[in-house]
Design an enzyme around this catalytic site. Structure first.
Site, mmCIF file in Angstrom:
data_model
loop_
_atom_site.group_PDB
_atom_site.id
_atom_site.type_symbol
_atom_site.label_atom_id
_atom_site.label_comp_id
_atom_site.label_asym_id
_atom_site.label_seq_id
_atom_site.Cartn_x
_atom_site.Cartn_y
_atom_site.Cartn_z
ATOM 1 N NE ARG A 11 -9.878 -3.328 4.422
ATOM 2 C CZ ARG A 11 -10.657 -4.263 3.895
ATOM 3 N NH1 ARG A 11 -10.992 -4.202 2.623
ATOM 4 N NH2 ARG A 11 -11.096 -5.261 4.626
ATOM 5 C CE LYS A 45 -13.728 -10.192 3.876
ATOM 6 N NZ LYS A 45 -13.328 -9.089 4.802
ATOM 7 N NE ARG A 96 -14.809 -6.191 -1.393
ATOM 8 C CZ ARG A 96 -14.785 -7.121 -2.317
ATOM 9 N NH1 ARG A 96 -15.226 -6.873 -3.543
ATOM 10 N NH2 ARG A 96 -14.334 -8.324 -2.073
ATOM 11 C CG ASP A 111 -7.547 -10.393 1.474
ATOM 12 O OD1 ASP A 111 -8.408 -11.289 1.489
ATOM 13 O OD2 ASP A 111 -7.747 -9.241 1.066
HETATM 14 O O1 MRU Z 1 -12.563 -7.140 3.117
HETATM 15 P P1 MRU Z 1 -12.520 -7.362 1.622
HETATM 16 O O2 MRU Z 1 -13.851 -7.332 0.976
HETATM 17 O O3 MRU Z 1 -11.514 -6.438 0.973
HETATM 18 O O4 MRU Z 1 -11.952 -8.829 1.500
HETATM 19 C C1 MRU Z 1 -11.851 -9.417 0.231
HETATM 20 C C2 MRU Z 1 -11.387 -10.824 0.256
HETATM 21 O O5 MRU Z 1 -11.137 -11.395 1.277
HETATM 22 C C3 MRU Z 1 -11.137 -11.454 -1.084
HETATM 23 O O6 MRU Z 1 -11.398 -12.817 -1.036
HETATM 24 C C4 MRU Z 1 -9.665 -11.239 -1.485
HETATM 25 O O7 MRU Z 1 -9.308 -9.898 -1.312
HETATM 26 C C5 MRU Z 1 -9.399 -11.651 -2.880
HETATM 27 S S1 MRU Z 1 -10.227 -10.623 -4.041
HETATM 28 C C6 MRU Z 1 -9.765 -11.134 -5.601
#
Ligand code: MRU
Length: 343
Positions: free
Chosen positions: A86, A245, A44, A234
């Site tokens: 996702r 997140k 992830r 993201d």
């Molecule tokens: O659900 P996740 O753990 O994939 O979400 C990750 C995040 O929100 C991170 O902050 C984002 O992907 C940046 S990672 C360099």
């Protein structure tokens, strides 16, 4: 510690759902296994999801045994399955588009040559991510004071990228350059990326840190204990609105109210100029059991209704700057994001 390692004919994935107590690896030998690992969040974090999907695409080609004229149809299915894992992190779609472009470029070559070209392209995507994270670290370090308490959210370190990290990469760069940094890591309910992954990475790197629950951030800021907030992303829309997140938006509003700089760190592959604002970013909703359970232990009855959006959108007006591998982008983002991308 690496989230992914290409082994020549399979992808070794560190299962992040088991961390920090167990270091378990999955040997993904098919595109379906890679898709499953992304969906289950064994791997992830936006940048590394992109790299994993690229290797998944290459594996999809390597698995193909049929006639040459059926390859395109098969690869369409491979891409669709990987894309369905996702929805929010645009890096996944960005990487698969690059793989598709490569496939188109070499489509008249032999099957073996096509397979090799796709593996090479996935390796390039992974290598570029490593390089970009170092640059994000260098640019980001220029705005970190000699002594700083940095609040971060989720996990944006080595585990979320091919190596080094984005927001956490900046912390790492600042620490490596001798600055006195201390990190407040938000635990990041419900998946606990902050508690299980960020604190674990910082512990291994010996970077001073304190773990807090998400609801403690406001109180810390009120006590002047936070000098800056740096988070990952993201997807960043053309106007600078940023999906990250769940819980990031609350931190941004709190930082704004306390006049604390709030930075987003991400490679330019996270910028989606096709979307004019954050309203258009698809936000993943995950299963209710992630909230009804805590580390595998039930905390509320099954019948309790829950809501589990995995991301939220931080409006651009709360963002002081976006730190990329090409430099730091300041507001107004609508103008400056495009300028930076064509650089
Ligand atoms: O659900 P996740 O753990 O994939 O979400 C990750 C995040 O929100 C991170 O902050 C984002 O992907 C940046 S990672 C360099």
């Amino acid at each position: 510690m690496k989230a992914l390692q290409w082994q020549g004919d399979y992808l070794l994935i560190l299962d992040q759902t088991k961390l920090p107590f167990e270091e378990k690896y999955r040997e993904a030998r098919s595109y379906l296994e890679v898709a499953e690992a992304i969906k289950n969040m064994e791997v992830r974090g936006a940048p590394v999801i992109g790299a994993a999907a690229a290797y998944g695409f290459a594996l999809g080609a390597m698995e193909y045994q049929g006639e040459m004229n059926g390859l395109q149809e098969h690869m369409k299915e491979v891409r669709a399955v990987l894309e369905s894992t996702r929805p929010t992190a645009v890096n996944l779609f960005w990487a698969l588009r690059k793989m598709e472009d490569k496939l188109r470029e070499v489509q008249n070559s032999s099957l073996d040559q096509i397979k090799q070209a796709l593996v090479n392209e996935a390796n390039t995507i992974a290598e570029d991510d490593r390089r970009m994270n170092r640059l994000i670290g260098e640019y980001g370090n220029t705005i970190v004071p000699e002594k700083a308490n940095i609040l971060t959210h989720c996990n944006t370190g080595t585990l979320a990228t091919v190596e080094y990290g984005t927001a956490l990469g900046i912390v790492r760069a600042a620490y490596e350059s001798g600055k006195k940094v201390h990190v407040y890591a938000g635990e990041t309910r419900p998946f606990l990326q902050g508690a299980r992954l960020t604190a674990w990475e910082l512990l291994q790197e010996k970077i001073p840190h304190t773990l807090i629950t998400d609801s403690m951030a406001g109180y810390l800021m009120q006590q002047n204990k936070v000098d800056m907030v740096i988070v990952g992303a993201d997807r960043i829309a053309a106007n600078g609105d940023t999906a990250n997140k769940i819980g990031t938006y609350s931190l941004a509003v709190l930082a704004f109210a306390h006049e604390i700089p709030f930075y987003v760190a991400a490679p330019t592959s996270t910028i989606d100029l096709k979307l004019s604002s954050g309203d258009e970013i698809p936000v993943e909703e995950r299963e209710g059991k992630e909230i009804r359970m805590f580390m595998g232990v039930r905390v509320v009855p099954e019948e309790v209704q829950v809501y589990n959006p995995a991301f939220d959108i931080t409006p651009a007006k709360y963002i002081s700057g976006i730190i990329t591998e090409k430099g730091i982008i300041s507001p107004p983002f609508t103008v400056n994001l495009v300028k930076m991308l064509v650089k």
